[in-house]
Scaffold this active site. Sequence first.
Site, PDB file in Angstrom:
ATOM      1  N   SER A 138      15.899 -60.654 -19.810  1.00  0.00           N
ATOM      2  CA  SER A 138      16.963 -60.061 -18.999  1.00  0.00           C
ATOM      3  C   SER A 138      18.325 -60.220 -19.680  1.00  0.00           C
ATOM      4  O   SER A 138      18.574 -59.598 -20.715  1.00  0.00           O
ATOM      5  CB  SER A 138      16.936 -60.685 -17.600  1.00  0.00           C
ATOM      6  N   HIS A 293      10.274 -57.817 -12.625  1.00  0.00           N
ATOM      7  CA  HIS A 293      11.290 -58.182 -13.615  1.00  0.00           C
ATOM      8  C   HIS A 293      11.075 -59.580 -14.174  1.00  0.00           C
ATOM      9  O   HIS A 293      11.390 -59.842 -15.330  1.00  0.00           O
ATOM     10  CB  HIS A 293      12.671 -58.079 -12.961  1.00  0.00           C
TER      11      HIS A 293
END
Length: 316
Positions: A138, A293
Amino acid sequence: MRSISRSIQPVYAPFLHPKHTTKIQLSNSTPRPAWTRAFHASASLRVIDLAYSLHDNQGRAKGDPIVIIHGLFGSKKNNRSVSNALARALDRPVYAVDTRNHGDSSHHKVHNYIAIADDVEAFLKKHNLKNATLIGHSMGAKTVMTMALRNPDCCANIIPVDNAPVDAALSSDFPIYAEGMQKAERAKPKSQKEADELLQPYAKDLPVRQFLLTNLVRPAPSEPLKFRIPVKILTDALDNMADFPFTDPEQARFNKRALFVRGTKSHYVSDEVLPIIGRFFPRFELVDIEAGHWVISEKPEEFIKAVVEFLQEKDE
């Protein structure tokens, strides 16, 4: 798990910009200045000496180093088990770092990819880490991409996890998490349970709350709990975390190997951005893992397998 080789061909049409509804120009018609070392060395940025944990299989891992960088609101502790597993499987030492404003590293009001990349590059130099593999999730993914594009010699290869080299809005969850953490801190909770209850309206899933609460500390025995991360600084930096410093693949390119790992249930690396990944990283490979995610924590075994297979391949 599905692997796509780097045979994906780049395209030259403009891309619709996911965040600002403007276009990323991929042609040569509007060249932009390349990232220069003078810009990198800007005096306005103070380099932070990063806290880290070394995972070297009790001193037996002697190969080239791996540096792993967590995501927003995370820390080196998030990657402890994966770091240990990679050190054993690859016989390579793994350095899990805390970026600025996270974990045990110092705080600073500047929080963007230029500053974070400066910190990690200084970390590589301080510890004499050459021929390193950079892994980032991320926020960490955009950090390793930034480092690779502006200074390809800083590493041997990169593994960005569930993020792409584009300006794109963060998941709407992140501002909500930040709001919840600020509210919880203002309430001066006395216990983890109380803090968890305060966060519940802002983070419905228990694993997410547990992740956020790893940042909660008690400064002194009689004091209320507070977040060790500077929540206000990071909240103000959310737009910076959505951006990416490079816009023109003609001016910056990483010609070494890169493995992009994405969660199939996540929107951060859509099929539409694959061509621009190919422009910035011509030798990229892609692995899909059935996860959201939080790929590394959701499917650690699949992630480790993908990384090990990529790093054990001969670099041609």
